[in-house]
Structure formats: structure tokens, C-alpha cells
Scaffold this motif. Structure first.
Motif, mmCIF file in Angstrom:
data_model
loop_
_atom_site.group_PDB
_atom_site.id
_atom_site.type_symbol
_atom_site.label_atom_id
_atom_site.label_comp_id
_atom_site.label_asym_id
_atom_site.label_seq_id
_atom_site.Cartn_x
_atom_site.Cartn_y
_atom_site.Cartn_z
ATOM 1 N N CYS A 243 1.057 -1.598 0.068
ATOM 2 C CA CYS A 243 0.070 -0.187 0.231
ATOM 3 C C CYS A 243 0.813 1.644 0.001
ATOM 4 C CB CYS A 243 -0.627 -0.015 1.165
ATOM 5 S SG CYS A 243 -2.500 -1.586 1.394
ATOM 6 N N GLN A 247 -2.001 5.433 1.194
ATOM 7 C CA GLN A 247 -3.240 4.735 0.882
ATOM 8 C C GLN A 247 -3.398 3.915 2.799
ATOM 9 O OE1 GLN A 247 -2.335 2.250 -1.643
ATOM 10 N NE2 GLN A 247 -4.138 2.640 -3.294
ATOM 11 N N CYS A 249 -4.259 0.288 4.454
ATOM 12 C CA CYS A 249 -4.878 -1.549 4.431
ATOM 13 C C CYS A 249 -6.094 -2.056 5.527
ATOM 14 C CB CYS A 249 -3.211 -2.544 4.835
ATOM 15 S SG CYS A 249 -3.846 -3.781 3.704
ATOM 16 N N CYS A 259 -4.752 -2.321 -0.414
ATOM 17 C CA CYS A 259 -5.126 -1.129 -0.462
ATOM 18 C C CYS A 259 -6.263 0.038 -0.757
ATOM 19 C CB CYS A 259 -3.668 -0.592 -0.859
ATOM 20 S SG CYS A 259 -2.584 -2.078 -0.584
#
Ligand SMILES: *[C@@H]1O[C@H](CO)[C@@H](O)[C@H](O)[C@H]1NC(C)=O
Ligand SMILES: *[C@@H]1O[C@H](CO)[C@@H](O)[C@H](O)[C@H]1NC(C)=O
Ligand SMILES: *[C@@H]1O[C@H](CO)[C@@H](O)[C@H](O)[C@H]1NC(C)=O
Length: 399
Positions: A243, A247, A249, A259
Motif C-alpha cells: 500500500c 493508502q 490496508c 489497499c
């Protein structure tokens, strides 16, 4: 009002005793106008009362402001103590964003486990490995913080029960609780070992967990309660290591991870600048800056003189005035959510004119209300002078 009147007369009597003979004292002059009409005397008394009131409110507001500062710093200290090693020094910061007000370097210096961990890259710990080997983490001398890897790729502990005989052991250890958010700092989580259809047959020693910038976690592993127990590395979370910074997860079922772009730091623009085109005398609860020159984002209301924060973030304000009254204090206060936050104070003793500019920077939640109150004294402006002004900008938006 009654209280104030008493205060005035107490002052009067104390002065009559203390200042007798001092014919030059302004106080004495004011009160020894026996030869003037009652109305004039009363007017003088009222004027003096107003002046004292102003002084009193000013002092009280200053005291309140100081108390506020004291309480805030106290709370912050308490927070810090509670958080332990967690380096959260910024009062209202409660977000995940990357523009935290301290640099990575600072964190490194302070022994942040995000930068001081041991790499634990043991493929047998993966949740998809079925091995005849029985590993037991009780035989391992754990020390400090660890970050899980699978063949050099970052991953994290499972947050869901793992089938028995996985992770290179008999009873795989999984995290019985969600991974923390960045703002939570270091948290303690329960650890469970799955055995004989009971996902938490072994309540192992709790561990500490911390989320780090860059979508990874560090764990302070300790010896599990018994053998054969071993900490798992969730192979499904390999994706999390890929990711991007902007972003996070996420997973609904704690099995499939993906992500997800964080809400963009929208470049919301908030700027305003307004002026009051006349004179202000005495108490004006909310100055209605009716001449609005800039109002990007429309957060300032010219009818009420109130600025309402449309988003969460760091704001900077300024307010100015021009005073010219000899012997009169002039106080303008910036009022933030009902709190008197900053004062513009002038007190001219000789015939003169003084301009005053005050600034204030603060963190505001969405919907916070900011305005300026003219507490006492007198301020001068005309339609063209731009001397009584109020303005501000959003400097940085918080998600
Ligand atoms: C009041 O008395 C003072 C002296 O005590 C005098 O100088 C002043 O002229 C008087 N004023 C009036 C209006 O009589
Ligand atoms: C476990 O998953 C990894 C990554 O998907 C894969 O490379 C590996 O072969 C798998 N191991 C087993 C035993 O299935
Ligand atoms: C995240 O950052 C990448 C560059 O690293 C950029 O291309 C992308 O647009 C960003 N996404 C969001 C949602 O901000």
C-alpha cells in the motif's frame, strides 16, 4: 451592578483615607466635585464605574485565559503520561495523516519502535504453511520490538483465528483485537492460541503493538504462556506491504485485505478579511465587520461577524484596531468557541493614536465559532481606513 457600586465606594473611601492631601490625584479630583450639580457628579461616578468594570473584566478575562492555558497544559501532560512512550505531543492531533507536526527524525531520536525493531523473517510463521515441525516461541529469548516479514515482504499478524497446525506450530497465535491506528500509539492486545476447536484455548501473554507510518506494525513479542505456541504472520496481509503512503490496508472479513486510498487531503481554501467601517465604543459583544473584502470558502458571515470553521484544521486569525483615547483602555478579544483566546490591549496615557494588531493560530474542529468582541474602550475607523479589521486563513486541513 450592586457589587460593582460597592466596589466603587470602597475604593472611594479607601482613597479618601489614603490619598487625602494629595490634591493632584485624579481619583481625588473626580470625587471632590461637591460644587457641581448632582447630575454631573453622577455622570462622573458612572464613567468611573465603567472604567473600573472594564478593568475588572479585562483582568478576569486574562485570568480565565491563563487558567485555560494552565488546564490545557495540564491535560496534555496527563495525556502524555498515560500514553507512555507514545510520542503524541500535539494536543488535538487525532488523525492518521502524514503531516504530523514532528519529523521522522525526531521519532528516530526518541527511540520510536517504528525505527528500532528486529526483522522477523521466518517463512514458517506464515498462516498458509503446514509443517511437521513444531516450533515454540517460548524457547525464544524475546527482546524489544519485532516486525514481521515473509521473504523480505512486510506483513502483519492475523486478526482472525488461524487453523491449528499452521504457522509452523500446533497452536497458532493470533491477535485477539484490531491493530491500532497511528494516533493510538502503542496499545496492548490480547493474544489467542487456537487449539481443539477453541480459537482462544490458550490465552497467551498480551503483547504491545504499534502502527507505523508506511503501513506496517511493530510488535513487542514476549514468551507465550506455553508450548507449542508461535506467533503467526498472516500471508493474506502481504498486500498491505504494497500500500502507498496515502493508502491504508483494510479488510471486512480479516481474510481479504486491500489497499484503500485515504480520503484525499482536499485543498480546501478558506480565507477571509473584513473591516468595520465606523467607530466602536465600550462593550460591543460581537463586532459586525460589515465590509467584507475577501471571503473565500464563505465561512465568514458579515451579518453576524462570526467565522465558522467549515473543516477541521489549523487556522490563523488576525484582528486590528486603532485607538486614540487618552487614559482609556481599549480591549478587543478574539473569542474562540466561547473562550477568550487573545487580546488586543491598548492603553494610551498621553494624547496619541495607536494601532494594534494581534494574531492567533489554533487547531479548530469543524463548526468552531470565532469572532471578535470589543470589550471596552474606543476604536476608530472610517469606511476607507481599514483600521478595525478581522481576518483569517485555513493553513492546513486535517482529514
Ligand atoms: C468648584 O470648586 C473649585 C475649587 O474647589 C473651583 O476651582 C471651581 O471653579 C468650582 N466650580 C464651580 C462650577 O463652581
Ligand atoms: C503461501 O503463500 C505465499 C504467497 O502467496 C506463496 O508464495 C507460498 O507458496 C504459499 N505457501 C504454501 C505452502 O502454500
Ligand atoms: C496517492 O499518491 C500517489 C503518488 O504516490 C498519487 O499518484 C495518487 O493520486 C494519490 N492518491 C490519493 C487518493 O491521494
Amino acid at each position: 451592578m450592586v457589587v460593582l457600586a460597592v466596589a466603587v465606594f470602597v475604593m472611594l473611601s479607601s482613597c479618601a483615607v489614603g490619598c487625602l492631601g494629595n490634591k493632584n490625584s485624579t481619583e481625588l479630583k473626580l470625587w471632590s466635585m461637591e460644587n457641581q450639580s448632582m447630575a454631573l457628579q453622577l455622570a462622573a461616578v458612572l464613567k468611573e464605574m465603567e472604567r473600573l468594570k472594564c478593568e475588572q473584566t479585562t483582568l478576569q478575562q486574562q485570568q480565565n485565559a491563563l487558567t485555560q492555558v494552565y488546564i490545557t497544559s495540564h491535560q496534555k501532560r496527563a495525556q502524555k503520561e498515560v500514553a507512555g512512550t507514545n510520542i503524541l505531543t500535539y494536543g488535538s492531533n487525532d488523525e492518521e495523516e502524514d503531516n504530523l507536526p514532528f519529523s521522522e527524525e525526531d521519532s528516530r531520536k526518541r527511540g520510536d519502535p517504528c525505527f528500532h525493531y528486529t526483522v522477523l523473517d521466518q517463512a514458517w510463521r506464515a498462516t498458509n504453511t503446514t509443517t511437521k515441525n513444531k516450533m515454540c516461541d517460548r524457547n525464544f529469548k524475546w527482546k524489544g520490538w519485532y516486525r514481521l516479514f515473509y521473504n523480505g515482504k512486510s506483513l502483519q499478524m492475523p486478526e482472525k483465528c488461524v487453523p491449528v497446525n499452521k504457522c509452523g506450530t500446533q497452536s497458532p497465535l493470533w491477535l485477539a483485537g484490531p491493530h491500532p491506528k497511528r494516533r493510538e500509539g502503542i496499545v496492548t492486545r490480547r493474544v489467542c492460541g487456537h487449539w481443539k476447536k477453541n480459537c482462544c484455548a490458550f490465552r497467551s501473554t498480551p503483547i504491545q503493538v504499534k502502527k507505523c507510518r508506511g503501513n506496517y506494525y511493530v510488535y513487542k513479542f514476549t514468551e507465550p504462556s506455553s508450548c507449542y505456541l508461535a506467533y503467526c504472520a498472516d500471508i493474506n496481509t502481504l498486500v498491505c506491504g504494497r500500500c502507498r503512503r496515502n493508502q491504508s490496508c483494510v479488510s471486512r472479513d480479516k481474510i481479504n485485505w486491500r489497499c484503500k486510498g485515504k480520503k484525499r487531503m482536499s485543498s480546501k481554501k478558506i480565507h477571509f478579511f473584513a473591516s468595520y467601517p465606523g467607530q466602536l465604543k465600550g462593550k460591543v459583544n460581537r463586532v459586525k465587520y460589515s465590509k467584507v473584502l475577501v471571503n473565500v470558502g464563505r465561512a465568514f458571515d458579515r451579518r453576524t461577524g462570526v467565522f465558522k470553521a467549515p473543516v477541521k484544521g489549523v487556522y490563523q486569525f488576525f484582528f486590528s484596531t486603532q485607538t486614540a483615547n487618552t487614559g482609556l483602555k481599549t480591549d478587543l478579544w478574539l473569542v474562540v468557541n466561547g473562550y477568550w483566546a487573545a487580546v488586543s490591549h491598548t492603553h494610551i496615557s498621553r494624547p496619541s493614536t495607536v494601532g494594534s494588531l494581534s494574531t492567533y493560530m489554533t487547531f479548530l474542529h469543524r463548526g468552531a465559532v470565532v469572532y471578535v468582541t470589543h470589550n471596552c474602550g474606543s476604536s476608530w475607523a472610517n469606511a476607507a481606513s481599514m483600521t478595525i479589521t478581522f481576518g483569517g486563513s485555513l493553513l492546513a486541513q486535517w482529514k
